[in-house]
Design a protein around this motif. Sequence first.
Motif, PDB file in Angstrom:
ATOM      1  N   LYS A 150       0.830  -1.205   0.000  1.00  0.00           N
ATOM      2  CA  LYS A 150       0.000   0.000   0.000  1.00  0.00           C
ATOM      3  C   LYS A 150       0.864   1.254   0.000  1.00  0.00           C
ATOM      4  N   GLY A 151       1.924   1.203  -0.795  1.00  0.00           N
ATOM      5  CA  GLY A 151       2.810   2.350  -0.923  1.00  0.00           C
ATOM      6  C   GLY A 151       3.872   2.473   0.145  1.00  0.00           C
ATOM      7  N   ILE A 152       3.861   1.594   1.127  1.00  0.00           N
ATOM      8  CA  ILE A 152       4.842   1.633   2.225  1.00  0.00           C
ATOM      9  C   ILE A 152       6.026   0.740   1.873  1.00  0.00           C
ATOM     10  N   HIS A 153       7.232   1.239   2.101  1.00  0.00           N
ATOM     11  CA  HIS A 153       8.435   0.472   1.794  1.00  0.00           C
ATOM     12  C   HIS A 153       8.496  -0.815   2.614  1.00  0.00           C
ATOM     13  N   LYS A 154       8.889  -1.903   1.949  1.00  0.00           N
ATOM     14  CA  LYS A 154       9.140  -3.162   2.637  1.00  0.00           C
ATOM     15  C   LYS A 154      10.632  -3.480   2.691  1.00  0.00           C
ATOM     16  N   ILE A 155      11.404  -2.844   1.822  1.00  0.00           N
ATOM     17  CA  ILE A 155      12.863  -2.939   1.878  1.00  0.00           C
ATOM     18  C   ILE A 155      13.343  -1.643   2.515  1.00  0.00           C
ATOM     19  N   VAL A 156      13.892  -1.748   3.718  1.00  0.00           N
ATOM     20  CA  VAL A 156      14.120  -0.583   4.573  1.00  0.00           C
ATOM     21  C   VAL A 156      15.555  -0.536   5.093  1.00  0.00           C
ATOM     22  N   GLN A 157      15.911   0.604   5.679  1.00  0.00           N
ATOM     23  CA  GLN A 157      17.250   0.739   6.242  1.00  0.00           C
ATOM     24  C   GLN A 157      17.445  -0.217   7.420  1.00  0.00           C
ATOM     25  N   GLU A 158      16.461  -0.289   8.283  1.00  0.00           N
ATOM     26  CA  GLU A 158      16.517  -1.208   9.435  1.00  0.00           C
ATOM     27  C   GLU A 158      15.111  -1.680   9.746  1.00  0.00           C
ATOM     28  N   CYS A 159      14.954  -2.975   9.964  1.00  0.00           N
ATOM     29  CA  CYS A 159      13.631  -3.534  10.241  1.00  0.00           C
ATOM     30  C   CYS A 159      13.042  -2.952  11.523  1.00  0.00           C
ATOM     31  N   THR A 160      11.787  -2.549  11.457  1.00  0.00           N
ATOM     32  CA  THR A 160      11.072  -2.097  12.647  1.00  0.00           C
ATOM     33  C   THR A 160      10.192  -3.207  13.209  1.00  0.00           C
ATOM     34  N   LEU A 161      10.028  -4.277  12.453  1.00  0.00           N
ATOM     35  CA  LEU A 161       9.273  -5.438  12.903  1.00  0.00           C
ATOM     36  C   LEU A 161      10.236  -6.470  13.490  1.00  0.00           C
ATOM     37  N   PRO A 162       9.739  -7.380  14.343  1.00  0.00           N
ATOM     38  CA  PRO A 162      10.619  -8.386  14.948  1.00  0.00           C
ATOM     39  C   PRO A 162      11.321  -9.237  13.894  1.00  0.00           C
ATOM     40  N   LEU A 163      12.642  -9.392  14.040  1.00  0.00           N
ATOM     41  CA  LEU A 163      13.419 -10.173  13.086  1.00  0.00           C
ATOM     42  C   LEU A 163      13.076 -11.654  13.171  1.00  0.00           C
ATOM     43  N   THR A 164      13.146 -12.314  12.026  1.00  0.00           N
ATOM     44  CA  THR A 164      12.991 -13.766  11.976  1.00  0.00           C
ATOM     45  C   THR A 164      14.297 -14.441  12.369  1.00  0.00           C
ATOM     46  N   ALA A 203      10.791   3.190  -4.740  1.00  0.00           N
ATOM     47  CA  ALA A 203       9.978   2.236  -3.984  1.00  0.00           C
ATOM     48  C   ALA A 203      10.757   1.541  -2.880  1.00  0.00           C
ATOM     49  N   THR A 204      12.022   1.908  -2.702  1.00  0.00           N
ATOM     50  CA  THR A 204      12.908   1.260  -1.735  1.00  0.00           C
ATOM     51  C   THR A 204      13.313   2.248  -0.646  1.00  0.00           C
ATOM     52  N   GLY A 205      13.234   1.798   0.601  1.00  0.00           N
ATOM     53  CA  GLY A 205      13.494   2.689   1.732  1.00  0.00           C
ATOM     54  C   GLY A 205      14.914   2.695   2.224  1.00  0.00           C
ATOM     55  N   THR A 206      15.847   2.279   1.400  1.00  0.00           N
ATOM     56  CA  THR A 206      17.262   2.296   1.767  1.00  0.00           C
ATOM     57  C   THR A 206      18.070   2.398   0.480  1.00  0.00           C
ATOM     58  N   PRO A 207      19.282   2.943   0.525  1.00  0.00           N
ATOM     59  CA  PRO A 207      20.069   3.082  -0.708  1.00  0.00           C
ATOM     60  C   PRO A 207      20.386   1.732  -1.352  1.00  0.00           C
TER      61      PRO A 207
END
Length: 222
Positions: A150-164, A203-207
């Motif tokens: 929904k327009g929100i980046h899924k590839i990010v500088q650092e995960c804000t969700l719990p890591l697998t 579309a990417t939240g990190t370089p």
Amino acid sequence: MTTLSPNEVIARRVAKEFSDGMLVNLGIGLPTQVANYLPKNMTVFLQSENGLIGLGARPPEGMEDDDLTDAGGTPVMAIPGAARIDSVFSFGLIRGGHLDMTVLGGLQVDAQGRLANWMIPGKMAPGMGGAMDLVSGAKKVIVAMQHTAKGIHKIVQECTLPLTATRPVSLIVTDLAVIEPTPEGLVLRELAPGVTVDEVIAATGTPLIISEDIHEMNLAGD
């Protein structure tokens, strides 16, 4: 511009990573669609955490068997030579490093290639399942997911969700691009048909590091 759906783009491209004789785990959801695009002359043994080796594609309508499903409960067929095993054996294969590859969905992947794919805080989650074991144990880990939600980046500088898991994944395949995590950063290797480098960057939240030999995804069928 491709007429394929985003999920079909992803599944077709991931199927190109398979080779004959592999033992591969397909995660719940989008990754299971990859089984529909494997070359007909290739034998791949698909493994499921619930104790099945030799999964095939979904059966024709009306031919479903409630006792023959993948880990998500979706009906599947079994290829010749398929075997049922118990959960102990199944996770022994995973944790022992015997899987050639796993394909998992993703909620986020960060600049270090770390995956978050099992929980969104505030939402009910049944648990991590086998994802932690798969990311840690498989020889190659591919993340198959849409590039944004929904327009929100899924590839990010650092995960804000719990890591697998803290181990970096091997490859990220989205509906826009193929990206490889490396010690230097995320490398943009391939573009989906009709997609530009600038569109992927936006579309990417990190370089991203742009590969010198970047090319279009191969989505051709068998």
